[in-house]
Design an enzyme around this catalytic site. Structure first.
Site, short mmCIF file in Angstrom:
data_model
loop_
_atom_site.label_atom_id
_atom_site.label_comp_id
_atom_site.label_asym_id
_atom_site.label_seq_id
_atom_site.Cartn_x
_atom_site.Cartn_y
_atom_site.Cartn_z
N LYS A 158 0.89 -1.16 0.00
CA LYS A 158 0.00 0.00 0.00
C LYS A 158 0.93 1.21 0.00
O LYS A 158 1.27 1.77 1.05
CB LYS A 158 -0.93 -0.04 1.22
CG LYS A 158 -2.08 0.93 1.10
CD LYS A 158 -3.18 0.60 2.09
CE LYS A 158 -4.10 1.78 2.32
NZ LYS A 158 -4.77 2.30 1.12
C1 LIG Z 1 -6.30 0.50 -4.10
C2 LIG Z 1 -7.01 -0.07 -2.93
N1 LIG Z 1 -7.64 -1.27 -3.06
C3 LIG Z 1 -8.30 -1.82 -2.03
C4 LIG Z 1 -8.39 -1.19 -0.81
C5 LIG Z 1 -9.14 -1.84 0.32
O1 LIG Z 1 -8.24 -2.27 1.29
P1 LIG Z 1 -8.69 -2.44 2.82
O2 LIG Z 1 -9.95 -3.19 2.80
O3 LIG Z 1 -7.56 -3.20 3.43
O4 LIG Z 1 -8.85 -1.07 3.37
C6 LIG Z 1 -7.77 0.04 -0.63
C7 LIG Z 1 -7.84 0.73 0.66
O5 LIG Z 1 -6.94 0.66 1.42
C8 LIG Z 1 -7.06 0.61 -1.70
O6 LIG Z 1 -6.46 1.79 -1.57
#
Ligand SMILES: Cc1ncc(COP(=O)(O)O)c(C=O)c1O
Length: 289
Positions: A158
């Protein structure tokens, strides 16, 4: 009314200390500003408890590792920093943003092994990510940019650099009156939205992109578990954009987005049906359980 995000009351945890919100600044030669050497987490605290808190902290460390950036804190230390930030700001229901990045230091080129890795934790009250879409269903554009190959960039991190195309795609979507954009990946498969994963329903079964070129969101994993508990079949697979026509319901998942129904993607329409409502309500209960 709160001001800009740099002009608010409260405190921010920065490199081990709680500092006044307005003093949580970095130097202009911070490596991350020039080369996107930054990883982060977005989390939500419900009734005093951060949902999947340790998993978020573990993912932050993993993102750092994938970016060749060893974050100098343990999961326990990150957990303590989050707790201190929430307590100091007297927050029980809040969004948390934890960021780790290469600071300014001896190096100003691309290589920066002599610069410190810094970390900050912030928290504030934040409502629905997609406004009233929770009731009506969000309107999504299809992004012109593609999620990159795992051979191009560490897709499981991330990391700030991965969000460059997200900001551009979301701006383009908003200009068309949409709340977000859905990406296809480098192979042309349906991928994810700019900050959330995507699910579809057809004939009582659920289909969601395989997590091989997307962020395998913690909410995605939670929702797959909820569906399995309900004996609903979940297909994690490659989905072609032409298949959108045959799907009946659609929703997004994310720590910020929670479970948000989708009403349309480009010219394809979806109903805000019984399953998406059930999963959205079930998720709301689970995060406060
Ligand atoms: C590109 C992206 N995909 C998916 C997610 C969903 O991830 P999570 O459920 O861990 O927040 C996020 C958010 O963090 C994101 O930025």
């Amino acid at each position: 009314m709160a001001g800009g995000y740099d002009d608010r009351d409260g405190v921010i945890w920065m490199d081990g200390k709680l500092v006044d919100w307005r003093d949580a600044n970095v130097h202009i030669l911070t490596h991350a500003l020039h080369y996107a050497s930054s990883v982060f987490e977005g989390e939500r605290c419900y009734d005093g408890k951060v949902f999947k808190s340790r998993q978020h902290s573990e993912r932050l460390l993993k993102s750092g590792e994938l970016m060749d950036m060893a974050i100098p804190y343990t999961v326990d230390e990150i957990e303590a920093a989050k707790r201190a930030t929430l307590d100091a700001n007297k927050l029980t229901n809040a969004y948390l943003r934890v960021v780790a990045f290469r600071g300014a230091g001896e190096d100003m080129g691309v290589a920066a092994s002599r610069n410190p890795i810094r970390m900050a934790v912030t928290a504030w009250e934040w409502g629905n990510y997609y406004g009233d879409a929770k009731m009506k269903g969000a309107k999504l554009d299809i992004a012109k940019w593609k999620r990159p190959s795992p051979e191009t960039i560490p897709v499981a991190a991330k990391a700030a650099g991965l969000y460059m195309i997200c900001t551009m795609s979301k701006h383009a979507a908003e200009a068309k009156g949409c709340s977000d954009a859905m990406f296809l990946d480098y192979r042309g498969y349906v991928a994810e939205a700019t900050g959330a994963n995507i699910f579809f329903v057809k004939d009582g079964e659920v289909h969601t992109p395989l997590a091989d070129a997307i962020l395998n969101g913690l909410t995605r994993q939670t929702v797959i578990g909820m569906l399995k508990d309900r004996q609903i079949k979940v297909h994690e697979r490659h989905i072609m954009p032409e298949e959108l026509e045959g799907f009946e319901q659609c929703w997004l998942t994310g720590s910020a987005a929670e479970v948000t129904p989708v009403g349309s993607i480009g010219d394809y329409n979806f109903e805000v049906g019984a399953l998406v409502r059930d999963i959205a309500e079930g998720y709301e209960k689970l995060v406060r359980a």
